[in-house]
Scaffold this active site. Structure first.
Site, mmCIF file in Angstrom:
data_model
loop_
_atom_site.group_PDB
_atom_site.id
_atom_site.type_symbol
_atom_site.label_atom_id
_atom_site.label_comp_id
_atom_site.label_asym_id
_atom_site.label_seq_id
_atom_site.Cartn_x
_atom_site.Cartn_y
_atom_site.Cartn_z
ATOM 1 N N ASP A 405 -2.410 0.165 3.954
ATOM 2 C CA ASP A 405 -1.990 1.536 3.363
ATOM 3 C C ASP A 405 -0.609 1.784 4.083
ATOM 4 O O ASP A 405 -0.437 1.394 5.468
ATOM 5 C CB ASP A 405 -3.018 2.400 3.924
ATOM 6 C CG ASP A 405 -2.403 3.805 3.758
ATOM 7 O OD1 ASP A 405 -2.221 4.112 2.395
ATOM 8 O OD2 ASP A 405 -2.392 4.551 4.724
ATOM 9 N N GLU A 458 0.765 -1.830 0.208
ATOM 10 C CA GLU A 458 1.230 -0.666 -0.301
ATOM 11 C C GLU A 458 2.674 -0.132 0.193
ATOM 12 O O GLU A 458 2.824 0.344 1.225
ATOM 13 C CB GLU A 458 0.275 0.511 -0.146
ATOM 14 C CG GLU A 458 0.687 1.818 -1.105
ATOM 15 C CD GLU A 458 0.497 3.214 -0.358
ATOM 16 O OE1 GLU A 458 0.729 4.211 -0.956
ATOM 17 O OE2 GLU A 458 0.149 3.134 0.886
#
Length: 727
Positions: A405, A458
């Protein structure tokens, strides 16, 4: 200060120097700290040795120790206690406690194999097995650390820990068992009490209000996924990957007949895995399941990095979930959050009164977007902590992939900061060299120890070579989310079809850079929250056109190069935004529109996984070619996907207007027969069922710079797939 007073005020950092068997002026004494007692009896495990009763007024007991008693394991029985056998004194096991730090920093995995709460079995000099738990916690600037839990009534005086030269505090406590709750009572460098801290390496945790860590045995679960672990050795780049992204707490809620707030891991192992398999997805991706205190963070503010959240069950239950997924042929990816952590008092923030895990300077150590702390990526102990955690999930839980993330926030020192709010690197730039180095090391370690697993970034910027090997100058990730494709294509599809011809480049631009990285095409949870609207309500037009636009867009996505990811609820054409506090709107499947769109996603998954042309060359230019990317006037895009051996080609045409196109000609590479593989306008999917050509032979009419061509019919707001097999 007298010794008893130090223990009473929890100020002793070297209890092994004072407790247990202590040599003083060539004489050995046995000293026991038991502040709630006035009389104790020392009982040796060797029954040939005599018991010794000792009294004390200050809780510190000592007695001369004859030579023949030395090396013998002893118990402490407190007068008036219900425990007649007493307890085995922890302070006779200094060597065993210190063992935790002997090799802890020699490789990342040693951290979770040595630190935290480790269940051990020691052997006494008489050959007796002594079971217990060795605790090891890093708090380099603390003045004192004590172990507290149910076993000592959370009394910080009773189990002071020993500080080692490496900054770790250690203690072996005999006879503790799995399931016991514990925390650490820590005093900062000035002797001030801190909030009781959960174990940073805790393998299991409780929810509010205790947030306590729990002793857990990682070696008890028996896996049954050998076949999957062998199967996953296949090349992921030329294999299909259709990912179903899930928030476990809101995929489906228990019925009204139960007071349970969530489905358990075990219930999800049956319901969710069965659903994912039936829908044709190859992987399930879970929003963060590392323990977190605040439901509203969806898991992106983790505190217990080494513990699966107990909202849905214990760690064995989560292993069962992964095991069942693997037995069903479904891979499991988890969202991993190494970028930041919250300030909750029981967590990592100012763990020992100082910034043990975070950058000291808020210009590097505080995240303005998420009001959270940023890990100090340059500190060796933090780097080992994060890399060890990545390996931990792959090792202990057989996880198949880590979706990392907020990578962009790690890469850039000025991420979401104004001028003057960030500190440049040594070269005056905005790249965080420490974070870049950490990510490279993490990826190297993952692929060295778990070459069959994968990491997915990401990352929303143009940072180069994110999914290229470290030895080639890359960050080392296996895949990268294609945020550019997501942004441009959603912006395009939200336009009224009457204006799409002015934005045609937004739907075609992604192919300019499609092979720069190993891309995953994400339509994730972030696109259906915070006022962005559901996927269905992003679409313009009346009810039918909204559904048709969604179907057309989904078809385009599955035809486009790149692995696929869809958030739960996309396949239901859910009208409202995702709400983490409630279940998906499963009742919508009572209506033909929603049932039809769900059927389309299922059909797309099965077409994708059964058609090599759609996945074998996802990351190679040879697998894709435009037929026509300039047809802005009609808002039509057409392209061909090719299998590795070039014996299968799939022609994909998307009509982004509500105007049907009769006798629409497309160029074809070969003399062949085109067979309709899927039409998103089919009535099965709640389409208009506009009459299309199911099979057509090519003609030697040059078109789209190709020797052959064929005439097809394009339904309104639809994507059609035609397959050509060349034997």
């Amino acid at each position: 200060m007298q010794l008893a007073q130090q223990f009473e005020q929890v100020l002793c950092s070297q209890p092994f120097s004072h407790l247990g068997v202590v040599t003083n002026k060539q004489k050995s004494i046995l000293r026991v700290w038991c502040p709630n007692a006035t009389e104790i009896t020392i009982k040796w495990e060797n029954t040939a040795l005599a018991n010794v009763t000792v009294t004390s007024k200050n809780g510190l007991f000592e007695t001369p120790l004859p030579r023949e008693y030395q090396g013998e394991v002893y118990r402490v029985a407190v007068k008036g206690s219900n425990n007649k056998e007493g307890y085995i004194d922890p302070y006779q096991f200094s060597e065993q406690a210190y063992h935790a730090v002997h090799y802890i920093d020699s490789k990342p995995a040693n951290l979770y194999e040595q630190a935290g709460a480790q269940l051990l079995t020691l052997t006494s000099s008489q050959g007796d097995a002594i079971k217990g738990v060795r605790f090891c916690v890093f708090a380099p600037n603390a003045s004192a650390v004590s172990l507290i839990g149910d076993f000592n009534q959370w009394d910080g005086r009773l189990h002071p820990m020993e500080k080692t030269s490496m900054g770790y505090w250690v203690l072996f406590v005999p006879e503790l068992v799995e399931g016991e709750r514990y925390k650490y009572h820590i005093k900062d460098a000035h002797g001030h009490d801190l909030p009781h801290k959960a174990d940073p390496l805790g393998f299991s945790a409780e929810q509010y209000p205790s947030h306590a860590s729990k002793i857990y045995n990682h070696n008890a679960y028996e896996w049954s996924d050998d076949a999957w672990m062998e199967k996953r050795k296949k090349n992921k780049y030329n294999s299909p990957m259709s990912i179903y992204e899930v928030h476990l707490g809101s995929w489906k809620r228990p019925g009204i007949e139960t007071d349970a707030r969530y489905l358990t891991y075990k219930a999800l192992a049956d319901d969710l895995i069965s659903y994912v398999s039936n829908m044709g997805y190859t992987h399930v991706e879970l929003l963060p399941i590392s323990e977190f205190p605040f439901d509203g963070s969806w898991g992106y503010q983790p505190v217990g990095m080494f513990a699966p959240t107990s909202r849905f069950g214990n760690p064995d239950d989560f292993k069962y979930f992964v095991d069942k997924a693997h037995q069903a042929g479904i891979g499991v990816i988890i969202d991993w959050v190494p970028a930041h952590f919250p300030e909750d008092g029981h967590g990592l923030a100012r763990f020992d009164g100082s910034c043990v895990y975070e950058y000291e300077d808020p210009r590097k150590g505080w995240h303005p977007d998420w009001n959270s702390c940023i890990y100090d990526f340059g500190k060796d102990t933090v780097r080992q902590f994060l890399v060890a955690n990545a390996l931990f999930w792959l090792d202990k839980f057989h996880i198949d992939g880590l979706r990392v993330d907020a990578v962009a926030s790690m890469l850039y020192l000025d991420y979401s900061r104004n001028d003057g709010e960030w500190i440049p690197n040594v070269d005056g730039g905005n790249e965080n060299y420490e974070a870049i180095s950490l990510l490279k090391w993490m990826n190297e370690e993952v692929y060295k120890h778990f070459p069959d697993a994968m990491t997915i970034a990401e990352e929303s910027t143009s940072f180069p070579k994110v999914s290229r090997p470290v030895f080639d100058g890359g960050l080392g990730f296996g895949f990268k989310w294609n945020m550019g494709w997501m942004h441009d294509s959603l912006h395009y599809i939200a336009k009224d079809p009457a204006y799409r011809n002015y934005h045609h480049g937004e739907i075609t631009f992604s192919m300019v850079y499609a092979f720069d990285e190993n891309f995953v095409l994400p339509i994730s949870h972030d696109e259906v929250v915070h006022g962005k609207g559901s996927m269905l309500h992003k679409m313009p037009g009346d009810e039918w056109q909204q559904a048709a636009n969604l179907r057309c867009y989904a078809g385009f996505m599955y035809g486009h190069p790149g692995k696929k990811l869809n958030f739960m609820g996309n396949e239901l054409a859910q009208a409202r935004e995702w709400n983490h506090d409630s279940s998906l709107d499963w009742h919508l499947l009572d209506y033909e529109k929603h049932k039809g769109i769900q059927a389309l996603y299922k059909a797309l998954n099965h077409l994708y996984t059964s058609t090599p042309a759609l996945y074998e060359q996802d990351h190679e230019p040879a697998g894709f070619a435009w037929l026509d990317h300039n047809n802005a006037d009609q808002s039509v895009v057409s392209f061909v996907r090719t299998s590795k051996n070039a014996k299968q080609k799939l022609y994909v045409v998307s009509n982004f207007t509500p105007v049907p196109r009769e006798k629409f000609r497309i160029g074809v590479d070969d003399a062949c027969t085109l067979t309709l593989a899927l039409n998103t306008d089919d009535s099965t999917y709640w389409g208009s069922n506009y009459d299309v050509i199911s099979s057509v032979n090519t003609q030697p009419t040059p078109w789209n710079e190709r020797t052959y061509s064929a005439e097809i019919t394009l339904p309104p707001l639809a994507t059609v797939f035609y397959v050509a097999n060349m034997d």
